[in-house]
Design a protein around this motif. Sequence first.
Motif, mmCIF file in Angstrom:
data_model
loop_
_atom_site.group_PDB
_atom_site.id
_atom_site.type_symbol
_atom_site.label_atom_id
_atom_site.label_comp_id
_atom_site.label_asym_id
_atom_site.label_seq_id
_atom_site.Cartn_x
_atom_site.Cartn_y
_atom_site.Cartn_z
ATOM 1 N N HIS B 13 0.879 -1.171 0.000
ATOM 2 C CA HIS B 13 0.000 0.000 0.000
ATOM 3 C C HIS B 13 0.916 1.220 0.000
ATOM 4 C CE1 HIS B 13 -3.520 -2.456 0.837
ATOM 5 N NE2 HIS B 13 -2.882 -3.010 1.840
ATOM 6 N N PHE B 14 0.945 1.926 -1.122
ATOM 7 C CA PHE B 14 1.930 2.995 -1.304
ATOM 8 C C PHE B 14 1.242 4.350 -1.347
ATOM 9 C CE2 PHE B 14 4.846 5.827 -3.296
ATOM 10 C CZ PHE B 14 6.121 5.326 -3.099
ATOM 11 N N GLY B 15 1.712 5.263 -0.491
ATOM 12 C CA GLY B 15 1.237 6.644 -0.609
ATOM 13 C C GLY B 15 0.824 7.254 0.715
ATOM 14 N N LYS B 16 0.478 8.536 0.612
ATOM 15 C CA LYS B 16 0.041 9.303 1.784
ATOM 16 C C LYS B 16 -1.129 8.651 2.472
ATOM 17 C CE LYS B 16 0.735 13.506 -0.813
ATOM 18 N NZ LYS B 16 0.498 14.913 -1.062
ATOM 19 N N MET B 18 -1.707 5.792 3.670
ATOM 20 C CA MET B 18 -2.083 4.413 3.323
ATOM 21 C C MET B 18 -2.054 3.467 4.530
ATOM 22 S SD MET B 18 -3.186 4.362 0.237
ATOM 23 C CE MET B 18 -2.931 3.008 -0.911
#
Lengths: 388, 388
Positions: B13-16, B18
């Motif tokens: 799960h990649f990102g702000k 997440m």
Amino acid sequence: MYNFNLQIPTKIHFGKGMVVNLGKDILEYSDKVLLVYGGGSIKKNGIYKDVTDELIKNKIEWVELADVDPNPRIESVREGIKLCRQHDLGGVLAVGGGSSIDCAKVIAVGVKYDKDPWDLVVDKKLMKDALPIFSVLTLAATGSEMDPNAVISDMATNQKLGTGAACTVPKVSILDPEYTYSVPVKHTAAGVADIMSHTFENYFNTNDAYMQARMAEAILKTCIHYGPIALAQPENYDARANLMWASTWAINGLLAQGASHAWSVHPMEHELSAFYDVTHGEGLAVLTPAWMRYVLNEDNIDRFVEYGVNVWGIDKNLDKLQIANMAIDLTEDFFANKMNIPMSLSKLGIGRENFEKMSVKAMKGKDSIKGMVELRPEDVVKIYEMCL
Amino acid sequence: MYNFNLQIPTKIHFGKGMVVNLGKDILEYSDKVLLVYGGGSIKKNGIYKDVTDELIKNKIEWVELADVDPNPRIESVREGIKLCRQHDLGGVLAVGGGSSIDCAKVIAVGVKYDKDPWDLVVDKKLMKDALPIFSVLTLAATGSEMDPNAVISDMATNQKLGTGAACTVPKVSILDPEYTYSVPVKHTAAGVADIMSHTFENYFNTNDAYMQARMAEAILKTCIHYGPIALAQPENYDARANLMWASTWAINGLLAQGASHAWSVHPMEHELSAFYDVTHGEGLAVLTPAWMRYVLNEDNIDRFVEYGVNVWGIDKNLDKLQIANMAIDLTEDFFANKMNIPMSLSKLGIGRENFEKMSVKAMKGKDSIKGMVELRPEDVVKIYEMCL
């Protein structure tokens, strides 16, 4: 970079003779599978024997669905589902290129779905569960061996649509480069065009991810380096191996996740295949340079410059527009003269008679294709016309 | 290209923001986990609160193992195993960089192993089964978030060894680039050096795979482009995101599989860390240019030329040796002046007192390190001396 989820769980056995890993891996799921394949070339080149020997050795029973078409039809899917139910099969094993694998995927879901499988092609959200899917790859092109995607056609209504879900990612794929030695020149070239097109669809975007763009350039360089070698020396192992592995990575999620990637050339090409049953990769090769010329503008020229400099080695000190145009010309020249692809719609037997109808269908029910540059039906007609 | 098996099943799960995906994914395996972390910076920067809020929201209980060292110790592993057994925990969640994740991995296997866990560090073949492993990454460096590898130290015997097996690949990893905003300059730089070193270890090889080499260049370019930006602007999202994603792909199998990859600089560096507890990435940065100068020869010069031309953009028309030397100089200059890494062993507080002992231990029980160029203990001493 955009937020994303990524999981690429397919177990890959890559290399010469790696089919020996297939049986034990299938047995983790089932000992009775549907064997899906195409026109029978696998019987001539020995791959059918390799695979069935491996099944026999591991006491895995199978039922066959043969004659899957290059653009696989919903009729084959229906037939496969019937066989799985009749014989209570526990898995689907495709031996072939993207057509057989795509067909296997929708069969695997269709068995678990109680209405007509065309629903699953139209609406991927209906795909909830599937029989385990296995593949033995015989063509470097679609990347179906390590992704969820499947493209199925209904020739009666001239529809060719893509679908896919987490449950349609193959559990295990065998990638033996020697299994592509007997792929004829035409389909080797079309496969390379398909790999490059998948990469272009991710690379020419509106919101970039730096690392993924450099990875895309890596795949494009691989195709440009090894495509002509595979054509000239069909049994060059390194060429076949690199193209096979490039096909997988062009579309398994690495390039797409984190960047914008609204595909443009594929929806336009799907209509060529749906109306004329042309070879997908050839349709893509014809449309790509025209699409590049049509969409090139001041906003996106930097990407074309990066493409020219990083992929084609064009001198970065030249004028931007000159670099961009040289890059597009080199792309066209590569397909035409290095890969010997017939580079016009007329050469593929397509006239202007269905341009309007195809351009509307290419919208897939929307008003436009929202790619790097938004395309409305009238734009698509113009691009088709550029390719005549 | 060599035969290989590849499976990279970690769900990313990649990102702000997440981290909101963590709880439901852990719950698929267990509702009681060991929470492993380091010196407590995660309590200052809010990550501890994000993670524990997510656990509470999903009714997941946890027991804590804090204070894992930057070069994680076997003592921490033993303590973690004890806690898992005492509290009957069903998973191990690391929040941190490679140290916490590596420690979590060996704990997860150790719980299922009835003797001392140092055995598992010495002999990875003993690793058969593990509790499920989860990670929330806070440092772009080791790639431990999507690979099986773990490096554990026993400072009492100056041993630092790598281990890992299929069962130590994390099930789920959360990669939020904002979680690396507070990483200080020193560790950001060391992380970049670690990513680049993983890539070099694969790239400078004896038997090449073309596509993987181009992918390696993609990762190196990403580090060279974004490393200095992350140092100057610690909250530059794209810089942190690209470095984080590059760390993962440098070592998750993509670059290694299909090519030869006998690592050279890592074994030499592990002895620096084992004897002096230096920051791993700084040790790698110091050794890398010296190693490059030492091994450059007529057989491998073409790889250095490709490195110079493709990664550093050096004019391909220059003399080969000139390109190779420029590429090495640029590498050293990058670490020294763009990443501000102290570029000598003396600056790291290391003298020649243990060179002989370390050079023998760097062989890991063999006669030599069989990298791109074979290195015997006397070669390693010379390389250490070049770095004083």
